[in-house]
Design a protein around this motif. Structure first.
Motif, PDB file in Angstrom:
ATOM      1  N   LYS A 180      38.939 -59.254 -40.095  1.00 32.24           N
ATOM      2  CA  LYS A 180      40.262 -59.782 -39.796  1.00 32.24           C
ATOM      3  C   LYS A 180      40.812 -60.610 -40.953  1.00 32.24           C
ATOM      4  CE  LYS A 180      40.052 -58.253 -35.523  1.00 32.24           C
ATOM      5  NZ  LYS A 180      40.900 -57.123 -35.057  1.00 32.24           N
TER       6      LYS A 180
ATOM      7  N   TYR B 127      37.493 -66.653 -32.727  1.00 32.56           N
ATOM      8  CA  TYR B 127      38.030 -67.290 -31.525  1.00 32.56           C
ATOM      9  C   TYR B 127      39.043 -68.350 -31.926  1.00 32.56           C
ATOM     10  CZ  TYR B 127      34.057 -65.161 -29.103  1.00 32.56           C
ATOM     11  OH  TYR B 127      33.146 -64.264 -28.604  1.00 32.56           O
TER      12      TYR B 127
ATOM     13  N   MET C 277      32.740 -62.506 -34.281  1.00 34.42           N
ATOM     14  CA  MET C 277      33.980 -62.549 -33.511  1.00 34.42           C
ATOM     15  C   MET C 277      34.751 -63.816 -33.872  1.00 34.42           C
ATOM     16  SD  MET C 277      35.888 -61.097 -31.089  1.00 34.42           S
ATOM     17  CE  MET C 277      34.864 -60.058 -30.041  1.00 34.42           C
TER      18      MET C 277
ATOM     19  N   ASP D 204      46.278 -59.968 -39.597  1.00 32.85           N
ATOM     20  CA  ASP D 204      45.883 -59.793 -38.204  1.00 32.85           C
ATOM     21  C   ASP D 204      46.229 -61.008 -37.368  1.00 32.85           C
ATOM     22  OD1 ASP D 204      44.453 -57.173 -38.335  1.00 32.85           O
ATOM     23  OD2 ASP D 204      43.212 -58.284 -39.773  1.00 32.85           O
TER      24      ASP D 204
ATOM     25  N   ARG E  84      41.134 -59.890 -30.582  1.00 34.97           N
ATOM     26  CA  ARG E  84      40.695 -58.499 -30.399  1.00 34.97           C
ATOM     27  C   ARG E  84      41.197 -57.626 -31.542  1.00 34.97           C
ATOM     28  NH1 ARG E  84      36.584 -59.270 -26.942  1.00 34.97           N
ATOM     29  NH2 ARG E  84      37.262 -60.308 -25.017  1.00 34.97           N
TER      30      ARG E  84
ATOM     31  N   PRO F  30      39.404 -64.957 -27.798  1.00 33.89           N
ATOM     32  CA  PRO F  30      38.944 -64.045 -28.839  1.00 33.89           C
ATOM     33  C   PRO F  30      40.098 -63.239 -29.432  1.00 33.89           C
ATOM     34  CG  PRO F  30      38.440 -63.159 -26.672  1.00 33.89           C
ATOM     35  CD  PRO F  30      39.019 -64.526 -26.444  1.00 33.89           C
TER      36      PRO F  30
END
Length: 217
Positions: A106, A3, A1, A150, A217, A215
């Motif tokens: 991403k 952040y 993920m 992104d 998404r 985060p």
């Protein structure tokens, strides 16, 4: 993920906040300017940078207005996630202006540098080292048309966003106006910036970040 967070200003306590402590291997934390841990050099600072670099997740940052650019330029440029970056220590990297990175699923476009809020409009030469050169930015702009990303991370927001917030936006500064052109050329997901020490979603696509770790998404 992935952040996003804002200016850390060399304060290691930021890495001890609850939302950052839970990050795990494979996660990425991006600091949107004024990282501040590369400041004076020396063994004490080096040990702290090594401590950050040994964390199991990757810590990335774009520089802001309050950085030691002379020291940053001493670190080696390396290939990282499909772009060029400076490796500071282990899993700690400085992202370079205009570079695009692939982080998991991403894509991220980086724009470092900016002006301090207390910058004197009359004497901008004092801050030239903190701003990317216009020639460098023009070369980046030429290849951005229609590019899909992104996430954009920066210290400065585009001028239109700063003016919307009415936060000492400076219409005679070329960088904010330049970033306005960037957003018009991109197929943009979200844009995060750290300059104003706010955790605030300005529009559905633009967010000011500071202490929170948000985060993507």
């Amino acid at each position: 993920m992935l952040y996003l967070t804002g200016d850390t200003h060399g304060d290691y306590r930021r890495f001890e906040r609850k939302e950052i402590r839970h990050l795990k291997q494979g996660d990425v934390l991006v600091v949107c300017g004024d990282f501040g841990f590369v400041w004076e050099g020396g063994k004490k600072e080096e040990k702290l940078l090594q401590k950050i670099g040994k964390r199991k997740y990757h810590t990335l940052f774009v520089p802001g207005a309050n950085e030691n650019y002379d020291l940053l330029r001493q670190y080696p440029e390396v290939e990282y996630a499909g772009g060029r970056a400076r490796q500071i220590s282990g899993n700690l990297y400085q992202l370079l202006t205009g570079e695009t990175y692939r982080l998991g699923e991403k894509t991220l476009l980086a724009f470092g540098g900016g002006e301090a809020l207390d910058c004197d409009i009359v004497d901008r030469t004092l801050y030239e080292d903190q701003l990317p050169k216009k020639e460098e930015l023009d070369a980046v702009l030429a290849r951005l048309e229609g590019q899909r990303v992104d996430c954009v991370v920066s210290y400065e927001p585009p001028y239109s966003i700063a003016a919307f917030l009415d936060l000492e936006a400076k219409p005679d500064g070329y960088y904010g106006l330049y970033l306005d052109q960037v957003q018009k050329r991109l197929q943009l997901g979200q844009w995060f910036f750290g300059k104003y020490h706010l955790d605030k979603r300005v529009t559905p696509r633009f967010m000011a970040v500071y202490e929170k770790a948000v985060p993507l998404r």
